[in-house]
Design a protein around this motif. Structure first.
Motif, short mmCIF file in Angstrom:
data_model
loop_
_atom_site.label_atom_id
_atom_site.label_comp_id
_atom_site.label_asym_id
_atom_site.label_seq_id
_atom_site.Cartn_x
_atom_site.Cartn_y
_atom_site.Cartn_z
N ILE A 74 0.83 -1.20 0.00
CA ILE A 74 0.00 0.00 0.00
C ILE A 74 0.87 1.25 0.00
O ILE A 74 0.64 2.19 -0.78
CB ILE A 74 -0.97 -0.01 1.21
CG1 ILE A 74 -2.03 -1.09 0.99
CG2 ILE A 74 -1.61 1.35 1.42
CD1 ILE A 74 -2.88 -1.37 2.21
N VAL A 75 1.88 1.29 0.86
CA VAL A 75 2.75 2.46 0.93
C VAL A 75 3.55 2.61 -0.36
O VAL A 75 3.76 3.72 -0.87
CB VAL A 75 3.68 2.39 2.16
CG1 VAL A 75 4.67 3.52 2.17
CG2 VAL A 75 2.85 2.40 3.44
N SER A 76 3.97 1.49 -0.94
CA SER A 76 4.70 1.52 -2.20
C SER A 76 3.83 2.09 -3.32
O SER A 76 4.29 2.90 -4.13
CB SER A 76 5.19 0.11 -2.57
OG SER A 76 5.83 0.10 -3.81
N LEU A 77 2.58 1.67 -3.38
CA LEU A 77 1.66 2.20 -4.39
C LEU A 77 1.44 3.70 -4.18
O LEU A 77 1.38 4.47 -5.15
CB LEU A 77 0.32 1.47 -4.33
CG LEU A 77 0.28 0.11 -5.01
CD1 LEU A 77 -1.05 -0.59 -4.71
CD2 LEU A 77 0.48 0.24 -6.50
N LEU A 78 1.33 4.13 -2.93
CA LEU A 78 1.15 5.55 -2.65
C LEU A 78 2.37 6.36 -3.12
O LEU A 78 2.22 7.40 -3.76
CB LEU A 78 0.93 5.76 -1.15
CG LEU A 78 0.74 7.20 -0.69
CD1 LEU A 78 -0.54 7.79 -1.28
CD2 LEU A 78 0.72 7.26 0.82
#
Length: 161
Positions: free
Chosen positions: A74-78
């Motif tokens: 999730i953080v990587s996608l953000l």
């Protein structure tokens, strides 16, 4: 055409990856509950009971690693989304500078008016943001990969015990 196809394929891969991660997290949780329900409330005495306790601990670790993998994705996608935004915004501004008349520019998508100097400052700002986001993107991608590998090892080890 090719860009749209590759975007669709990437979206399908990402959705499948997310579903698989949630499935593995649920499976890990269910296995942990199944193993833990048979544990004695008192101190374990037999060798088999010690193995069950070890398996429950390792499977709890697999659950934690599954959640860490989901969080890292999730953080990587953000971070990747922010990086793409800054790249696209910088590209639009450069295109405006190239086709502008040299005095004032208009952003057609927002209606914003700005001078060449303001556009150059915004381009520099977007470039700086991209440079700042690159290490973050790399860090979270590596964290997701490590969590993926560690989760799989913990699951296999927990099932083997």
């Amino acid at each position: 055409m090719l860009h749209a196809r590759s975007d669709r394929i990437w979206d399908k891969w990402r959705e499948g990856s997310e579903k698989f991660d949630y499935f593995i997290a649920a499976l890990s949780s269910a296995l942990t509950a199944f193993v833990a329900q048979g544990l004695p409330l008192a101190r374990p005495t037999a060798g088999a009971t010690y193995l069950e306790v070890a398996a429950a601990i390792v499977l709890c670790g697999a659950v934690a690693l599954s959640l860490q993998r989901i969080r890292a994705n999730i953080v990587s996608l953000l971070a990747n989304h922010a990086s793409l935004y800054h790249n696209e915004a910088r590209g639009r501004l450069v295109a405006l500078l190239v086709k502008g008349d040299g005095t004032q520019l208009i952003n057609e998508s927002t209606g914003e008016l700005f001078s060449v100097l303001e556009a150059q400052a915004k381009i520099e700002s977007h470039s700086q943001a991209i440079a700042n986001l690159a290490p973050q993107c790399s860090l979270w991608k590596k964290r997701a990969e490590r969590a993926y590998t560690a989760r799989d090892v913990a699951l296999v080890l927990g099932l083997g015990l």
